[in-house]
Design an enzyme around this catalytic site. Sequence first.
Site, PDB file in Angstrom:
ATOM      1  N   ARG A 236       0.606  -1.313  -0.036  1.00 10.90           N
ATOM      2  CA  ARG A 236       0.060  -0.048  -0.068  1.00 10.90           C
ATOM      3  C   ARG A 236       0.891   0.936  -0.094  1.00 10.90           C
ATOM      4  O   ARG A 236       1.996   1.197   0.719  1.00 10.90           O
ATOM      5  CB  ARG A 236      -0.860  -0.042   1.206  1.00 10.90           C
ATOM      6  N   HIS A 284      -0.838  -0.295 -10.090  1.00 12.64           N
ATOM      7  CA  HIS A 284      -1.388  -1.481  -9.189  1.00 12.64           C
ATOM      8  C   HIS A 284      -1.751  -2.919  -9.741  1.00 12.64           C
ATOM      9  O   HIS A 284      -2.989  -3.414  -9.786  1.00 12.64           O
ATOM     10  CB  HIS A 284      -2.854  -1.261  -8.472  1.00 12.64           C
TER      11      HIS A 284
HETATM   12  P1  NAP Z   1      -0.881 -10.979   5.783  1.00  4.86           P
HETATM   13  O1  NAP Z   1      -0.950 -12.444   5.555  1.00  4.86           O
HETATM   14  O2  NAP Z   1      -1.730 -10.517   6.749  1.00  4.86           O
HETATM   15  O3  NAP Z   1       0.526 -10.829   6.096  1.00  4.86           O
HETATM   16  C1  NAP Z   1       1.121  -9.570   6.868  1.00  4.86           C
HETATM   17  C2  NAP Z   1       2.419  -9.608   7.226  1.00  4.86           C
HETATM   18  O4  NAP Z   1       3.156  -8.403   7.661  1.00  4.86           O
HETATM   19  C3  NAP Z   1       2.448 -10.541   8.384  1.00  4.86           C
HETATM   20  O5  NAP Z   1       3.601 -11.440   8.294  1.00  4.86           O
HETATM   21  C4  NAP Z   1       2.679  -9.697   9.482  1.00  4.86           C
HETATM   22  O6  NAP Z   1       3.325 -10.313  10.638  1.00  4.86           O
HETATM   23  C5  NAP Z   1       3.320  -8.610   9.011  1.00  4.86           C
HETATM   24  N1  NAP Z   1       2.998  -7.198   9.894  1.00  4.86           N
HETATM   25  C6  NAP Z   1       1.938  -6.611   9.747  1.00  4.86           C
HETATM   26  N2  NAP Z   1       1.912  -5.425  10.770  1.00  4.86           N
HETATM   27  C7  NAP Z   1       3.343  -5.588  11.057  1.00  4.86           C
HETATM   28  C8  NAP Z   1       4.046  -4.711  12.144  1.00  4.86           C
HETATM   29  N3  NAP Z   1       3.322  -3.776  12.691  1.00  4.86           N
HETATM   30  N4  NAP Z   1       5.249  -5.292  12.526  1.00  4.86           N
HETATM   31  C9  NAP Z   1       5.698  -6.176  11.786  1.00  4.86           C
HETATM   32  N5  NAP Z   1       5.233  -7.050  10.776  1.00  4.86           N
HETATM   33  C10 NAP Z   1       3.819  -6.724  10.704  1.00  4.86           C
HETATM   34  O7  NAP Z   1      -1.149 -10.141   4.304  1.00  4.86           O
HETATM   35  P2  NAP Z   1      -0.810 -10.531   2.884  1.00  4.86           P
HETATM   36  O8  NAP Z   1      -1.941 -11.380   2.300  1.00  4.86           O
HETATM   37  O9  NAP Z   1       0.627 -10.878   2.741  1.00  4.86           O
HETATM   38  O10 NAP Z   1      -0.959  -9.114   2.177  1.00  4.86           O
HETATM   39  C11 NAP Z   1       0.004  -8.102   2.564  1.00  4.86           C
HETATM   40  C12 NAP Z   1      -0.891  -6.759   1.809  1.00  4.86           C
HETATM   41  O11 NAP Z   1      -0.450  -6.823   0.476  1.00  4.86           O
HETATM   42  C13 NAP Z   1      -2.182  -6.716   1.998  1.00  4.86           C
HETATM   43  O12 NAP Z   1      -2.744  -6.203   3.271  1.00  4.86           O
HETATM   44  C14 NAP Z   1      -2.449  -5.609   0.787  1.00  4.86           C
HETATM   45  O13 NAP Z   1      -2.180  -4.424   1.443  1.00  4.86           O
HETATM   46  C15 NAP Z   1      -1.439  -5.856  -0.343  1.00  4.86           C
HETATM   47  N6  NAP Z   1      -1.684  -6.685  -1.415  1.00  4.86           N
HETATM   48  C16 NAP Z   1      -1.283  -5.623  -2.677  1.00  4.86           C
HETATM   49  C17 NAP Z   1      -1.583  -6.268  -3.934  1.00  4.86           C
HETATM   50  C18 NAP Z   1      -1.433  -5.493  -5.055  1.00  4.86           C
HETATM   51  O14 NAP Z   1      -1.905  -5.943  -6.171  1.00  4.86           O
HETATM   52  N7  NAP Z   1      -0.457  -4.559  -5.123  1.00  4.86           N
HETATM   53  C19 NAP Z   1      -2.444  -7.612  -3.962  1.00  4.86           C
HETATM   54  C20 NAP Z   1      -3.032  -7.997  -2.783  1.00  4.86           C
HETATM   55  C21 NAP Z   1      -2.494  -7.429  -1.571  1.00  4.86           C
HETATM   56  P3  NAP Z   1       2.761 -11.533  11.350  1.00  4.86           P
HETATM   57  O15 NAP Z   1       2.861 -12.680  10.265  1.00  4.86           O
HETATM   58  O16 NAP Z   1       3.734 -11.853  12.616  1.00  4.86           O
HETATM   59  O17 NAP Z   1       1.325 -11.585  11.886  1.00  4.86           O
END
Ligand code: NAP
Length: 321
Positions: A236, A284
């Site tokens: 993001r 995006h």
């Molecule tokens: P996820 O499974 O919820 O993973 C988030 C990761 O970030 C986890 O490892 C979490 O740690 C870590 N994290 C969150 N807050 C943190 C903090 N304060 N300090 C340290 N680590 C932190 O999410 P995901 O499915 O991988 O997706 C990630 C993001 O990608 C989404 O939220 C979305 O915004 C973005 N996205 C972008 C696209 C695009 O096309 N550009 C597509 C899909 C998604 P823990 O494992 O310890 O909880």
Amino acid sequence: MSSIVFISTLARAEQQQWIALLAKLLPDESIVFPEMFSVDQAAEVDIAIVANPDPSILRNFPGLVWVQSLWAGVEALVPSIRQHNQQLEQSKRLQLVRLLDPQMAATMAEAVLAWTLYLHRNMPQYASQQRQKLWQQLPCATAQETRVTVLGAGELGQAAIKVLLQQNYKVSCWSRSEKNIAGVNNYVSVGQLPEALAQTDILINLLPLTAETKGLLNQQLLSNLPCGAKLINFSRGAVIDHPALLELLDSGQISHAVLDVFEQEPLPTDNLLWQHPQITVLPHISGPTNMNTAAQVVADNIIRYRADKVLPATVNLSRGY
Ligand code: NAP
């Protein structure tokens, strides 16, 4: 037959496409727009499927148990669901389920690899050299010597880490909880972040946008990167302080940034990021939702819930992801 409400502000044709796909996979469900329900019928609905919804509509469905988002990122929805839940007793609070689609993770991992190679193999510089008709070979470290740090080791981060390891990059990651991924150095606290960045040639952001990550990649933190490091932002826009990034690009601290996500999308035509020679702007596209696989994931969630009343993995509303 049970009813599911479909709440979205997408173009009507796109909403109908989603409903048609879902209806095929869920023949025992009637998936209907909110305005089709009477007050009595609305009270019976326990599941909402949403994509960019007007959250105020949720209030018209007092029997809702969970909301299935068609997107993986839910930062826009979390505050509305929190607010919705404020007046409700614990047992009646709405749960939020985001899209967890292995196909999306695979597509994102592919994008991470593609743009990591783009930066590692100096493609922006060669494109610039060609424009100048300049024949010049640049030094290039091996993959084993190239330190790649992935911020966020969740669904997408772990898929990205896997492909980077297969390509022999030297991979580190940063997450809230400890991960035990063979061959990967895992940093966990905010305190360890400067040290992680100091050991990074290519930094990849896959953190969700939350109160804690908003503006996290600011001037002070990014200044820990070695001179000439590169950055990819695929999660993001608001996780990065863009004015600070521009300063660091101009000073050479960061040599190139690939940005796929922005606070305002589409990126306004007068935004300086478009023109910067050390920035690659993408619209995006790194991890798009695939309608077919996403509809299957959502349908499977609903079929399992109808069978055993167990909810799919839900978003932690206080953490925000
Ligand atoms: P996820 O499974 O919820 O993973 C988030 C990761 O970030 C986890 O490892 C979490 O740690 C870590 N994290 C969150 N807050 C943190 C903090 N304060 N300090 C340290 N680590 C932190 O999410 P995901 O499915 O991988 O997706 C990630 C993001 O990608 C989404 O939220 C979305 O915004 C973005 N996205 C972008 C696209 C695009 O096309 N550009 C597509 C899909 C998604 P823990 O494992 O310890 O909880």
